[in-house]
Every structure is written in C-alpha cells, then in structure tokens.
Design an enzyme around this catalytic site. Structure first.
Site, PDB file in Angstrom:
ATOM      1  CE  LYS A  86      -3.390  24.019 -12.835  1.00 54.00           C
ATOM      2  NZ  LYS A  86      -4.132  23.288 -14.119  1.00 54.00           N
ATOM      3  CG  ASP A  87      -2.987  22.801  -7.581  1.00 55.88           C
ATOM      4  OD1 ASP A  87      -4.075  22.861  -8.460  1.00 55.88           O
ATOM      5  OD2 ASP A  87      -2.072  22.381  -7.507  1.00 55.88           O
ATOM      6  NE  ARG A 137      -8.763  24.994 -16.652  1.00 53.39           N
ATOM      7  CZ  ARG A 137      -7.785  24.827 -17.656  1.00 53.39           C
ATOM      8  NH1 ARG A 137      -8.007  25.342 -18.756  1.00 53.39           N
ATOM      9  NH2 ARG A 137      -6.871  24.185 -17.308  1.00 53.39           N
ATOM     10  NE  ARG A 138      -5.971  21.694 -18.728  1.00 56.37           N
ATOM     11  CZ  ARG A 138      -5.219  20.840 -17.780  1.00 56.37           C
ATOM     12  NH1 ARG A 138      -5.277  19.677 -17.108  1.00 56.37           N
ATOM     13  NH2 ARG A 138      -4.343  21.825 -17.366  1.00 56.37           N
ATOM     14  NE  ARG A 155      -6.536  12.878  -9.799  1.00 55.62           N
ATOM     15  CZ  ARG A 155      -6.443  12.927  -8.211  1.00 55.62           C
ATOM     16  NH1 ARG A 155      -7.496  12.396  -7.751  1.00 55.62           N
ATOM     17  NH2 ARG A 155      -5.412  13.253  -7.414  1.00 55.62           N
ATOM     18  NE  ARG A 161      -2.672  13.641 -14.133  1.00 55.30           N
ATOM     19  CZ  ARG A 161      -3.704  14.604 -14.186  1.00 55.30           C
ATOM     20  NH1 ARG A 161      -3.939  15.217 -15.247  1.00 55.30           N
ATOM     21  NH2 ARG A 161      -4.392  14.841 -12.820  1.00 55.30           N
ATOM     22  CB  CYS A 249     -10.844  22.083  -8.116  1.00 54.51           C
ATOM     23  SG  CYS A 249      -8.848  21.827  -7.939  1.00 54.51           S
TER      24      CYS A 249
HETATM   25  C1  DPM Z   1      -6.485  22.291 -10.910  1.00 53.43           C
HETATM   26  C2  DPM Z   1      -6.750  21.736 -12.324  1.00 53.43           C
HETATM   27  C3  DPM Z   1      -5.792  20.783 -12.497  1.00 53.43           C
HETATM   28  C4  DPM Z   1      -4.767  20.720 -11.360  1.00 53.43           C
HETATM   29  C5  DPM Z   1      -7.987  21.844 -12.933  1.00 53.43           C
HETATM   30  C6  DPM Z   1      -7.810  22.801 -14.143  1.00 53.43           C
HETATM   31  C7  DPM Z   1      -5.695  19.664 -13.497  1.00 53.43           C
HETATM   32  C8  DPM Z   1      -6.202  18.522 -13.208  1.00 53.43           C
HETATM   33  C9  DPM Z   1      -6.190  17.575 -14.318  1.00 53.43           C
HETATM   34  C10 DPM Z   1      -6.979  23.542 -10.484  1.00 53.43           C
HETATM   35  N1  DPM Z   1      -5.022  21.778 -10.453  1.00 53.43           N
HETATM   36  O1  DPM Z   1      -6.649  23.101 -14.607  1.00 53.43           O
HETATM   37  O2  DPM Z   1      -9.019  22.957 -14.788  1.00 53.43           O
HETATM   38  O3  DPM Z   1      -5.569  17.863 -15.520  1.00 53.43           O
HETATM   39  O4  DPM Z   1      -6.708  16.414 -14.403  1.00 53.43           O
HETATM   40  C11 DPM Z   1      -2.153  21.090 -11.326  1.00 53.43           C
HETATM   41  C12 DPM Z   1      -1.230  21.189 -12.374  1.00 53.43           C
HETATM   42  C13 DPM Z   1      -0.552  22.262 -12.235  1.00 53.43           C
HETATM   43  C14 DPM Z   1      -0.791  22.851 -11.135  1.00 53.43           C
HETATM   44  C15 DPM Z   1      -0.985  19.925 -13.640  1.00 53.43           C
HETATM   45  C16 DPM Z   1      -1.801  20.479 -14.832  1.00 53.43           C
HETATM   46  C17 DPM Z   1       0.818  22.691 -13.059  1.00 53.43           C
HETATM   47  C18 DPM Z   1       1.614  23.825 -12.706  1.00 53.43           C
HETATM   48  C19 DPM Z   1       1.128  25.123 -12.651  1.00 53.43           C
HETATM   49  C20 DPM Z   1      -3.555  20.053 -11.533  1.00 53.43           C
HETATM   50  N2  DPM Z   1      -1.932  22.055 -10.528  1.00 53.43           N
HETATM   51  O5  DPM Z   1      -2.619  21.389 -14.851  1.00 53.43           O
HETATM   52  O6  DPM Z   1      -1.202  20.005 -15.920  1.00 53.43           O
HETATM   53  O7  DPM Z   1      -0.187  25.703 -13.367  1.00 53.43           O
HETATM   54  O8  DPM Z   1       1.539  26.323 -11.900  1.00 53.43           O
END
Ligand code: DPM
Length: 356
Positions: A86-87, A137-138, A155, A161, A249
């Site tokens: 997702k990143d 999104r959340r 952050r 966190r 993102c």
């Molecule tokens: C992206 C988002 C976030 C990450 C945006 C979203 C969360 C940012 C936040 C694209 N990347 O989800 O709407 O919560 O401030 C990230 C996480 C993981 C991968 C952490 C998370 C978890 C493992 C996975 C950060 N990237 O979302 O809690 O999904 O494989």
C-alpha cells in the site's frame, strides 16, 4: 569469488521494526525455496521516516517511503526491496517493477484504545474523544460513521504511536492496519476490527510486495515462486482503480475486495475529506479462466498495475485490471471526480499553509 557473490542477495529495507519484520518474513519464505542463497539486509531511512511531525497527506510527495530505497536499487546497491504494497505508488519509476505479491494478511483496519477505555468501542466512546490517525481515508469514513468523535494527526512508526497513545492523554484510541499490528505481535492490543460498513481499507492494505529492477530476469524468475494468486488478483484490481482515480496516499479512497466461487467483487468509495459526500460503487468479474498448459511459466511475462506475472494467468489479470479501471471510471462519472478534485485542492492548501 564470483560464485560467492552470485549467491548473496542484498535486500533493501526501511529501518522501522515493522519494515524489518516484513523483510525478514519475505527472506525466510525465500530461504525455504532457495536454501543455498544468502540474504543481506541493507537498511535505509526515507523521507517518510525523517519527517515525523506532519501528516502524510500534507507532505505532498508520492513516494514517501520508497524513493531512497529505489535509488539504491537503481545503482545496484541492493537487488530487491520489501515494501508494504500500500506504500508503493500505482506507477513505479522507470525501470522498476513488482516481482512478487505475498499472501495478503487481514486487510481491515483495527482500533487500539488507551487502557482507560478498555471494553469500549468507537460508538461507545465519550463525545469529543480524540482518535489518532493521519489517514484522510480513515478520517473521512469514521467522521461519517461516528460524528461524535474528533480526529488528530499522529505520525511516527508503530512503536512511537503506541507510546504516544499509552503515555499521554492526547488520544483516546488509534486506528491502524490490523496486519501491521499483528506482524508486530500486538494482537492483544486489537480492541475492535472495523468492517467495510464502518471503514473500507486502503488499496493493497495487508499485502507485502517485492520491488526489483525490471531488467533483472533472474530475480523475476526467483520471486515468481512467492506470488500468491488471489492476492495478486485483488491487488491488481485495486491498484488499477487507484491509478485511474489518480489517488495516492493522500486520497480519501477506500476499497473492499473478495473472491468467491470464481468471481472477484470490488467495492470502492471516494469521499470528501469530512465524509459528508461519498460515491460508493461495486463491480464483479469472473477470474476462473483455465490456464493454458501450452504456455510455460516464464513465457510472455507482462506487467499489470506494475506487477509482473507469468503469462499463464494473463486472462484473469487482464480482466481484473480492466475491472479496476472500469469501476474507477464509473465512480468518476457519478460524482467522484468533483469529490476527489475538491479533496485534492484542500490537501494542497494544507501543504501551502505548512511548508516543510
Ligand atoms: C498509507 C497510509 C498509511 C500508511 C494511508 C491509509 C497510514 C497512515 C496513518 C498509504 N501507508 O491507509 O489510508 O495511519 O497515519 C502503513 C501501515 C502499513 C503499511 C500502517 C497502518 C501496515 C501494513 C500493511 C502506513 N503502511 O496503516 O497502520 O498494510 O501491509
């Protein structure tokens, strides 16, 4: 000497504990197949790791967690990079490709409460409680489902966190990806799992991917053994959707995908930042094409949403890629375009107000 270096594969990873856990997991899966290979991890810091005091959506850079690692890949300092899919932006830099998508973990979002709210749910939290997340999104979806709650950026990596939640009184709860919490071994901190009616997840959430140089045929062959077909189908559909919606993102886009009885169902929503407007639509396609035995795995490799896959699954992958694109067009034509453009404008203004 030549033999020795041939057997060593250098793997790039971010330094955070979650990134390292993910990298080790992929390495041990590869070790099971290629016991003779050696793996060396090279850690790196990305802009996303360095800038800890701004919301991701306000930094205004698409490849926040990937750029430095990709530069190392380009100059052959490393041979592969392990990411949370997702990143990864939906369009990769020239010369880069995803060569494996590993079996997806539970893609849903989860809530971790401050210990003083043990036993609560988002619905039963007191009015005005502050929920920590930097995901637009959340925030958009949860504002809609739970108008009594307040939201605040948070952050830092997962360790930071959780510490911020537990050690201060700034947040009543955090919303995080369930997959990340479980990989960290924090299952016992998961107090609530959010279903698609409350919060649809992010494109590719819960799936890990391996990025390599597009011309590295050996690595493509080697990593093809890690590809997980259902995950691949889901993530190709979701990434094609996001690419057409032109969201990174920072776009308030949520998805929900499942594969049942040979059919893939994709539901997606585009939301305004405050959640008051939402265009949510679904589409399905068959994915149970019989793979032709004429074609060998290594033949006719092609990329779908920047993911290379063997030619033998091309019919199903083409079908889900088209599905994602078609669903995005349907959403854009039914009011999604205006919603996403407005969200993009609002995000841009936030960036200008708080320059780096
Ligand atoms: C992206 C988002 C976030 C990450 C945006 C979203 C969360 C940012 C936040 C694209 N990347 O989800 O709407 O919560 O401030 C990230 C996480 C993981 C991968 C952490 C998370 C978890 C493992 C996975 C950060 N990237 O979302 O809690 O999904 O494989």
């Amino acid at each position: 000497m030549a033999d020795e270096t041939e057997n060593v594969i250098r793997v790039g990873s971010r330094k955070s504990e979650l990134a390292m856990i993910q990298t080790r997991k992929i390495i041990s899966a590869l070790k099971e197949i290629y016991s003779e290979k050696e793996f060396q991890i090279e850690t790196m810091e990305t802009i996303g790791d360095k800038i800890q005091d701004k919301a991701l959506s306000k930094i205004g850079e698409k490849s926040l967690f990937t750029k430095e690692l990709e530069q190392a890949l380009a100059v052959k300092q490393v041979d592969m990079i392990v990411h949370s899919l997702k990143d990864l932006p939906t369009t990769l830099p020239d010369g880069m490709v995803i060569a494996a998508v590993y079996k997806r973990d539970d893609p849903h979002d989860a809530v971790v409460f401050h210990p003083r709210y043990a036993g609560k749910t988002l619905r039963t939290l007191p009015s005005g409680s502050v929920i920590g997340t930097s995901s637009v999104r959340r925030v958009a979806q949860l504002k809609k489902s739970y108008p009594h709650l307040a939201f605040k950026d948070v952050r830092g990596n997962l360790n930071t966190r959780l510490r911020k939640l537990d050690d201060a009184n700034d947040y009543s709860a955090l919303v995080l990806a369930k997959a990340g919490l479980e990989r960290m071994g924090w299952n016992s901190r998961i107090n609530q799992v959010l279903g698609p009616n409350e919060c649809m997840y992010s494109v590719s959430q819960g799936a890990m991917a391996v990025e390599i140089r597009a011309d590295d045929d050996k690595m493509i062959e080697c990593l093809s053994k890690l590809q997980h077909m259902d995950t691949l189908l889901e993530c190709v559909a979701e990434r094609a959707l996001l690419r057409k919606l032109e969201g990174g993102c920072s776009a308030p886009v949520g998805v929900y995908t499942d594969i049942k009885e040979g059919e893939l169902h994709l539901t997606a929503a585009a939301l305004s930042l405050d959640g008051s407007e939402c265009v949510k639509m679904s589409m399905s396609t068959r994915v149970d094409f019989s793979s032709s035995s004429e074609i060998r795995e290594s033949d006719n490799r092609q990329a779908y949403s920047s993911i290379v896959a063997p030619g033998k699954c091309s019919e199903a992958l083409k079908a889900v890629e088209d599905l994602g694109t078609d669903l995005a067009i349907k959403i854009l034509e039914n009011g999604g375009r205006e919603i996403l453009e407005a969200a993009h404008e609002e995000n841009k203004q936030n960036v200008q107000q708080k320059p780096l």
